[in-house]
Design a protein around this motif. Structure first.
Motif, PDB file in Angstrom:
ATOM      1  N   ILE A 174      47.144  41.207  36.188  1.00 18.96           N
ATOM      2  CA  ILE A 174      48.369  40.683  36.758  1.00 18.96           C
ATOM      3  C   ILE A 174      48.114  40.708  38.215  1.00 18.96           C
ATOM      4  O   ILE A 174      48.659  39.690  38.756  1.00 18.96           O
ATOM      5  N   LEU A 175      47.642  41.544  38.916  1.00 19.28           N
ATOM      6  CA  LEU A 175      47.526  41.222  40.194  1.00 19.28           C
ATOM      7  C   LEU A 175      46.717  40.004  40.756  1.00 19.28           C
ATOM      8  O   LEU A 175      46.852  39.372  41.683  1.00 19.28           O
ATOM      9  N   GLY A 176      45.474  39.832  39.778  1.00 24.87           N
ATOM     10  CA  GLY A 176      44.832  38.795  39.969  1.00 24.87           C
ATOM     11  C   GLY A 176      45.378  37.255  39.696  1.00 24.87           C
ATOM     12  O   GLY A 176      45.630  36.441  40.706  1.00 24.87           O
ATOM     13  N   LEU A 177      46.281  37.369  38.692  1.00 31.71           N
ATOM     14  CA  LEU A 177      47.329  36.285  38.348  1.00 31.71           C
ATOM     15  C   LEU A 177      48.179  35.953  39.774  1.00 31.71           C
ATOM     16  O   LEU A 177      48.492  34.792  40.382  1.00 31.71           O
ATOM     17  N   ILE A 178      48.838  37.018  40.033  1.00 32.23           N
ATOM     18  CA  ILE A 178      49.634  36.950  41.365  1.00 32.23           C
ATOM     19  C   ILE A 178      48.856  36.295  42.659  1.00 32.23           C
ATOM     20  O   ILE A 178      49.458  35.403  43.390  1.00 32.23           O
ATOM     21  N   PHE A 179      47.683  36.737  42.799  1.00 31.33           N
ATOM     22  CA  PHE A 179      46.839  36.496  43.928  1.00 31.33           C
ATOM     23  C   PHE A 179      46.632  34.778  43.742  1.00 31.33           C
ATOM     24  O   PHE A 179      46.782  34.147  44.368  1.00 31.33           O
ATOM     25  N   ILE A 180      46.054  34.536  42.502  1.00 33.94           N
ATOM     26  CA  ILE A 180      45.667  33.119  42.189  1.00 33.94           C
ATOM     27  C   ILE A 180      46.984  32.289  42.048  1.00 33.94           C
ATOM     28  O   ILE A 180      46.809  31.306  42.861  1.00 33.94           O
ATOM     29  N   GLY A 181      47.926  32.711  41.628  1.00 35.95           N
ATOM     30  CA  GLY A 181      49.052  31.993  41.702  1.00 35.95           C
ATOM     31  C   GLY A 181      49.711  31.717  43.012  1.00 35.95           C
ATOM     32  O   GLY A 181      50.106  30.421  43.271  1.00 35.95           O
ATOM     33  N   VAL A 272      54.138  28.070  39.968  1.00 38.02           N
ATOM     34  CA  VAL A 272      53.041  27.247  39.535  1.00 38.02           C
ATOM     35  C   VAL A 272      53.384  26.165  38.448  1.00 38.02           C
ATOM     36  O   VAL A 272      53.127  25.074  38.654  1.00 38.02           O
ATOM     37  N   SER A 273      54.174  26.500  37.510  1.00 47.47           N
ATOM     38  CA  SER A 273      54.578  25.725  36.523  1.00 47.47           C
ATOM     39  C   SER A 273      55.956  25.903  36.349  1.00 47.47           C
ATOM     40  O   SER A 273      56.676  26.979  35.938  1.00 47.47           O
TER      41      SER A 273
END
Length: 475
Positions: A174-181, A272-273
């Motif tokens: 989830i932290l990765g998703l927040i960072f990438i997003g 993002v979407s």
């Protein structure tokens, strides 16, 4: 001089305090990031739009107070092993019987919903026009249950270790998703269909309440399912080292976790979407990367959500076996379930629970539509958990009335105390009313009184005669 805790530690007939602060903190986070967030949030977004952010904030606030109430009661008396002891002592044996068996059934339903989610996620790797046969779905379900059973049969420390790593994977994902997003939004990333990533996507497609009040209210059912497991700390009280120090830490961190893992992650997903392009039958965490045209990341995220579902089932099997152990020790379940294995694990309870979750494999035959099966099981589960959460608040009110001296000396008092308990109870009643507004959740609400009848009959026929016999022996 030995303390009660030392006695418990050394007794082969008691649950052992093997869960460290590291385990407890991560299990608490894992409990707050369940299947409902990874799978259910797609449907919740389709029902409520961006107002899902407000839904999660409201529910998260109520659960913080509920957990503070639970924490104060458990720390007031370390002899309480779980909700059953608490309800039995503060309300009566009937309440202990109801809360124990209802919590058991609630987690069995979570396990069945998790099986439906696993099939749904595994379908990600199949061609669009190909699906699993009913037999294939059932075999996958059986394999998952046997794996979780094997992990839990070993030691509670191994359970804590496995759950620690499951939770860590979820948190990092989830932290990765927040960072990438966040990076995609700040770099104005354009998806293959030409949609630009922007924070304005959250409110520029019909505002924050695009589906109106009806959509906002409809979003509560699946959002509530996402919070099932937050109260897991209450079932771990007997197996936690230094509960006076570690339980408050885990409870106080709940608001931060809700804002970070629910509100911020879904805010990024809808940036993002646009929310109206997120499929209802797919995890928005996976669809974000597919929509962005990054299939490799989508595959990784799909593996993460699969591990999340296994984590949820792992927690469910753990907690149901502890509930059965507590019920059996109180004479409210077959005595075989009160025996511990050589590794101090309630093995009979684990096998008993897994047999019922396995029956959920049969559901894959009758309801092959995984989203429909998930909604049915999760709706029934939410109704049971609302009643359990309500009883926890009633326990707190009884505790305040019966044990004012314990409250006065408590170092972990619930903020708002009695009046806040009534606010939480009113909120839980409000959620039951909401469930009557949707056709699929109304079905579950109409079926649920059957469980009350079953419990009332078994309590009178099986449990009350046993109490009378015990009283006669004492005379």
């Amino acid at each position: 001089m030995t303390t009660h805790q030392d006695d418990v530690q050394s007794s082969p007939h008691e649950l052992q305090r093997k869960l460290s602060n590291r385990h407890l903190q991560l299990i608490a986070i894992g409990g707050a990031i369940g299947t409902g967030l990874f799978m259910g949030s797609g449907k919740t977004i389709s029902l409520a739009g961006p107002s899902i952010l407000f839904i999660y904030m409201i529910i998260g606030l109520m659960f913080f107070f509920l957990m503070r109430a639970l924490g104060e009661i458990l720390l007031s008396n370390l002899h309480y092993k779980s909700f059953i002891d608490m309800a039995h002592d503060l309300i009566g044996p009937g309440a202990g019987y109801y809360i124990g068996w209802s919590y058991w059934l609630g987690w069995i339903l979570v396990g069945i919903a998790d099986l439906a989610a696993i099939i749904n996620y595994l379908g990600f790797w199949l061609p669009p026009d190909v699906g699993f046969t009913p037999m294939g779905q059932a075999l996958i379900s059986v394999g998952c249950v046997l794996l979780v059973l094997g992990l839990n049969l070993l030691t509670v420390k191994l359970f804590g270790e496995v759950e620690f790593w499951f939770a860590l994977i979820k948190i990092l994902a989830i932290l990765g998703l927040i960072f990438i997003g966040g990076f995609m939004v700040l770099s104005h990333f354009h998806s293959p269909d030409g949609t630009a990533s922007s924070f304005t996507n959250v409110w520029s497609h019909g505002g924050m309440f695009p589906k109106g009040a009806d959509g906002f209210l409809a979003g509560f059912q699946i959002a509530l399912f996402a919070f099932v497991g937050v109260e897991l700390l209450g079932t771990m009280a007997a197996e936690t080292k230094d509960p006076e120090k570690n339980l408050p830490k885990a409870v106080n961190a709940i608001p931060t976790r809700i804002i970070l893992f629910y509100v911020l992650s879904l805010f990024v997903v809808m940036s993002v979407s646009p929310w109206d392009k997120i499929p209802a039958d797919q995890s928005p965490f996976v669809s974000l990367f597919l929509h962005a045209g990054i299939p490799t990341s989508a595959i990784i995220m799909n593996l993460v959500v699969l591990s999340s579902v296994m984590s949820s089932m792992n927690s469910g099997v753990f907690s149901t076996s502890r509930m059965l152990f507590g019920l059996a020790r109180g004479g409210q379940a077959p005595q075989a379930l009160a025996r511990l294995s050589k590794r101090a694990v309630p093995a009979q309870g684990l096998i008993f629970s897994c047999m019922f979750i396995m029956a959920g494999a049969g559901l894959q035959y009758f309801v092959p539509n995984t989203v429909e099966a998930f909604t049915l099981a999760s709706s029934l589960c939410v109704i049971l958990f609302i009643s359990i959460w309500g009883l926890i608040m009633v326990c707190y009110l009884r505790y305040r009335k019966q044990q004012p001296e314990n409250h006065a000396k408590s170092s972990f008092k619930m903020p708002g105390g009695i009046w806040m308990s009534y606010v939480v109870l009113a909120f839980l009643f409000f959620t039951l009313v909401i469930l009557s507004l949707e056709p699929d959740t109304l079905k579950a609400l109409m079926i649920s009184p059957l469980w009350l009848v079953i419990l009332a009959v078994t309590y009178r026929v099986l449990y009350l005669p046993r109490i009378k016999r015990q009283l006669l022996k004492q005379l």
